[in-house]
Write a protein that holds these residues in place. Structure first.
Motif, PDB file in Angstrom:
ATOM      1  N   LEU A 108       0.872  -1.089  -0.092  1.00 50.03           N
ATOM      2  CA  LEU A 108      -0.084  -0.053  -0.049  1.00 50.03           C
ATOM      3  C   LEU A 108       0.852   1.260  -0.014  1.00 50.03           C
ATOM      4  O   LEU A 108       0.304   2.341   0.331  1.00 50.03           O
ATOM      5  N   GLU A 109       2.080   1.088  -0.575  1.00 44.70           N
ATOM      6  CA  GLU A 109       2.798   2.256  -0.452  1.00 44.70           C
ATOM      7  C   GLU A 109       2.131   3.470  -1.279  1.00 44.70           C
ATOM      8  O   GLU A 109       1.745   3.247  -2.173  1.00 44.70           O
ATOM      9  N   GLY A 110       2.422   4.689  -0.947  1.00 47.91           N
ATOM     10  CA  GLY A 110       1.632   5.695  -1.570  1.00 47.91           C
ATOM     11  C   GLY A 110       0.319   5.976  -1.073  1.00 47.91           C
ATOM     12  O   GLY A 110      -0.272   6.978  -1.309  1.00 47.91           O
ATOM     13  N   SER A 111      -0.184   5.146  -0.086  1.00 50.04           N
ATOM     14  CA  SER A 111      -1.444   5.291   0.637  1.00 50.04           C
ATOM     15  C   SER A 111      -1.200   6.333   1.949  1.00 50.04           C
ATOM     16  O   SER A 111      -0.109   6.423   2.119  1.00 50.04           O
ATOM     17  N   THR A 112      -2.345   6.456   2.655  1.00 54.75           N
ATOM     18  CA  THR A 112      -2.309   7.366   3.639  1.00 54.75           C
ATOM     19  C   THR A 112      -3.100   6.432   4.772  1.00 54.75           C
ATOM     20  O   THR A 112      -4.138   6.082   4.611  1.00 54.75           O
ATOM     21  N   PHE A 113      -2.557   6.311   5.828  1.00 49.67           N
ATOM     22  CA  PHE A 113      -3.128   5.632   7.225  1.00 49.67           C
ATOM     23  C   PHE A 113      -3.702   6.945   7.785  1.00 49.67           C
ATOM     24  O   PHE A 113      -3.005   7.923   8.325  1.00 49.67           O
ATOM     25  N   VAL A 114      -5.002   6.697   8.316  1.00 48.95           N
ATOM     26  CA  VAL A 114      -5.732   7.668   9.110  1.00 48.95           C
ATOM     27  C   VAL A 114      -6.192   7.232  10.277  1.00 48.95           C
ATOM     28  O   VAL A 114      -6.911   6.222  10.366  1.00 48.95           O
ATOM     29  N   GLU A 115      -5.947   7.924  11.469  1.00 48.02           N
ATOM     30  CA  GLU A 115      -6.577   7.497  12.824  1.00 48.02           C
ATOM     31  C   GLU A 115      -7.231   8.644  13.214  1.00 48.02           C
ATOM     32  O   GLU A 115      -6.967   9.764  13.239  1.00 48.02           O
ATOM     33  N   TRP A 116      -8.561   8.344  13.803  1.00 51.28           N
ATOM     34  CA  TRP A 116      -9.374   9.216  14.263  1.00 51.28           C
ATOM     35  C   TRP A 116      -9.788   8.827  15.646  1.00 51.28           C
ATOM     36  O   TRP A 116     -10.595   7.950  15.911  1.00 51.28           O
ATOM     37  N   THR A 117      -9.256   9.461  16.787  1.00 51.63           N
ATOM     38  CA  THR A 117      -9.488   8.964  18.007  1.00 51.63           C
ATOM     39  C   THR A 117     -10.608  10.187  18.660  1.00 51.63           C
ATOM     40  O   THR A 117     -10.745  11.210  18.315  1.00 51.63           O
ATOM     41  N   GLY A 118     -11.117   9.826  19.919  1.00 53.60           N
ATOM     42  CA  GLY A 118     -11.909  10.559  20.821  1.00 53.60           C
ATOM     43  C   GLY A 118     -11.835  10.189  22.072  1.00 53.60           C
ATOM     44  O   GLY A 118     -11.796   8.981  22.490  1.00 53.60           O
ATOM     45  N   ASN A 119     -11.617  11.028  23.022  1.00 51.77           N
ATOM     46  CA  ASN A 119     -11.580  10.839  24.629  1.00 51.77           C
ATOM     47  C   ASN A 119     -12.665  11.420  25.148  1.00 51.77           C
ATOM     48  O   ASN A 119     -12.554  12.888  25.164  1.00 51.77           O
ATOM     49  N   PHE A 120     -13.588  10.922  25.655  1.00 50.96           N
ATOM     50  CA  PHE A 120     -14.921  11.268  26.313  1.00 50.96           C
ATOM     51  C   PHE A 120     -14.549  11.481  27.966  1.00 50.96           C
ATOM     52  O   PHE A 120     -13.991  10.826  28.272  1.00 50.96           O
ATOM     53  N   SER A 121     -15.329  12.344  28.221  1.00 49.18           N
ATOM     54  CA  SER A 121     -15.368  12.587  29.760  1.00 49.18           C
ATOM     55  C   SER A 121     -16.209  11.306  30.431  1.00 49.18           C
ATOM     56  O   SER A 121     -17.017  10.719  29.609  1.00 49.18           O
ATOM     57  N   SER A 122     -15.832  11.054  31.522  1.00 49.27           N
ATOM     58  CA  SER A 122     -16.105   9.790  32.193  1.00 49.27           C
ATOM     59  C   SER A 122     -17.877   9.574  32.350  1.00 49.27           C
ATOM     60  O   SER A 122     -18.353   8.434  32.721  1.00 49.27           O
ATOM     61  N   ASP A 123     -18.665  10.441  31.966  1.00 52.47           N
ATOM     62  CA  ASP A 123     -20.048  10.316  32.006  1.00 52.47           C
ATOM     63  C   ASP A 123     -20.762  10.077  30.627  1.00 52.47           C
ATOM     64  O   ASP A 123     -21.766   9.884  30.455  1.00 52.47           O
ATOM     65  N   ALA A 124     -19.731   9.681  29.801  1.00 51.99           N
ATOM     66  CA  ALA A 124     -20.443   9.250  28.269  1.00 51.99           C
ATOM     67  C   ALA A 124     -20.509   7.757  28.714  1.00 51.99           C
ATOM     68  O   ALA A 124     -19.713   6.998  29.208  1.00 51.99           O
ATOM     69  N   ASP A 125     -21.559   7.307  28.255  1.00 55.89           N
ATOM     70  CA  ASP A 125     -21.992   5.852  28.249  1.00 55.89           C
ATOM     71  C   ASP A 125     -21.629   5.226  26.992  1.00 55.89           C
ATOM     72  O   ASP A 125     -21.269   5.538  25.945  1.00 55.89           O
ATOM     73  N   ALA A 126     -21.927   3.690  27.075  1.00 55.42           N
ATOM     74  CA  ALA A 126     -21.647   2.773  26.049  1.00 55.42           C
ATOM     75  C   ALA A 126     -22.181   3.430  24.649  1.00 55.42           C
ATOM     76  O   ALA A 126     -21.621   3.135  23.469  1.00 55.42           O
ATOM     77  N   GLY A 127     -23.541   4.125  24.734  1.00 52.96           N
ATOM     78  CA  GLY A 127     -24.285   4.310  23.482  1.00 52.96           C
ATOM     79  C   GLY A 127     -23.746   5.504  22.871  1.00 52.96           C
ATOM     80  O   GLY A 127     -23.221   5.417  21.457  1.00 52.96           O
ATOM     81  N   VAL A 128     -23.037   6.255  23.503  1.00 54.19           N
ATOM     82  CA  VAL A 128     -22.109   7.551  23.084  1.00 54.19           C
ATOM     83  C   VAL A 128     -20.983   6.935  22.177  1.00 54.19           C
ATOM     84  O   VAL A 128     -20.584   7.365  21.328  1.00 54.19           O
ATOM     85  N   ILE A 129     -20.084   6.004  23.143  1.00 57.17           N
ATOM     86  CA  ILE A 129     -19.052   5.520  22.413  1.00 57.17           C
ATOM     87  C   ILE A 129     -19.399   4.960  21.065  1.00 57.17           C
ATOM     88  O   ILE A 129     -18.702   4.859  20.132  1.00 57.17           O
ATOM     89  N   GLN A 130     -20.399   3.836  21.268  1.00 60.81           N
ATOM     90  CA  GLN A 130     -20.663   3.215  19.890  1.00 60.81           C
ATOM     91  C   GLN A 130     -21.047   4.128  18.803  1.00 60.81           C
ATOM     92  O   GLN A 130     -20.717   3.947  17.618  1.00 60.81           O
ATOM     93  N   ASP A 131     -21.890   5.176  19.040  1.00 59.80           N
ATOM     94  CA  ASP A 131     -22.267   6.094  17.986  1.00 59.80           C
ATOM     95  C   ASP A 131     -21.034   6.762  17.472  1.00 59.80           C
ATOM     96  O   ASP A 131     -20.870   7.239  16.335  1.00 59.80           O
ATOM     97  N   ALA A 132     -19.933   7.218  18.540  1.00 60.97           N
ATOM     98  CA  ALA A 132     -18.730   7.857  17.755  1.00 60.97           C
ATOM     99  C   ALA A 132     -17.996   7.026  17.091  1.00 60.97           C
ATOM    100  O   ALA A 132     -17.332   7.646  16.075  1.00 60.97           O
ATOM    101  N   LYS A 133     -17.987   5.477  17.413  1.00 62.68           N
ATOM    102  CA  LYS A 133     -17.310   4.526  16.540  1.00 62.68           C
ATOM    103  C   LYS A 133     -17.822   4.548  15.197  1.00 62.68           C
ATOM    104  O   LYS A 133     -17.359   4.603  14.166  1.00 62.68           O
ATOM    105  N   PHE A 134     -19.167   4.399  14.791  1.00 63.29           N
ATOM    106  CA  PHE A 134     -19.860   4.494  13.757  1.00 63.29           C
ATOM    107  C   PHE A 134     -19.838   5.526  12.894  1.00 63.29           C
ATOM    108  O   PHE A 134     -19.709   5.464  11.715  1.00 63.29           O
TER     109      PHE A 134
END
Length: 150
Positions: A108-134
């Motif tokens: 895959l030389e010449g391609s780009t690896f892209v990483e998108w992270t999110g760090n949420f406050s401790s009051d974020a629930d599993a639904g928030v994390i799943q929504d962010a993932k998708f």
């Protein structure tokens, strides 16, 4: 009863386009140019000259104001936080980073690896994390389409 969950999300993709094509699209005010979930993305007027704040209006009517916290054209990353939301978010805060890396060897030389992270406050629930993932997965797929257009 709430389900204990990690308050971070990491999604990534290899985009078959050079780093320069992908990085050129990673500007908060231009996200509507590639992310199909957005109706518009534009600078918020009236903020200080030293602060970049962009309003993202999603097609479902949600509006977020995001503040660019950090940007590096040398290391190819951008970090932003959500500062206001309508409707109000169910959690206190989130800090997100998008990083781009050139793929320099291999199949895959010449391609780009892209990483998108999110760090949420401790009051974020599993639904928030799943929504962010998708949402990140969908946005990365849209970014790939935009970056590979001839």
């Amino acid at each position: 009863m709430s389900i204990p969950t990690s308050t971070s999300v990491v999604e990534s993709a290899v985009i078959k386009a050079p780093l320069s094509h992908v990085w050129h699209l990673i500007k908060l005010q231009d996200f509507a140019n590639f992310w199909s979930a957005l109706e518009s993305s534009q600078y918020v007027k009236g903020t200080s000259d030293e602060t970049d704040v962009v309003q993202w209006t999603f097609k479902d009517g949600t509006r977020l104001e995001v503040k660019q916290e950090e940007h590096s054209t040398i290391n190819h990353y951008i970090t932003y936080s959500v500062i206001t939301a309508d409707p109000k978010l169910s959690y206190s805060s989130v800090l997100s980073t998008i990083r781009c890396y050139a793929v320099t060897s291999g199949e895959l030389e010449g391609s780009t690896f892209v990483e998108w992270t999110g760090n949420f406050s401790s009051d974020a629930d599993a639904g928030v994390i799943q929504d962010a993932k998708f949402k990140r997965r969908d946005a990365l797929a849209d970014l790939a389409k935009a970056a590979t257009k001839k």
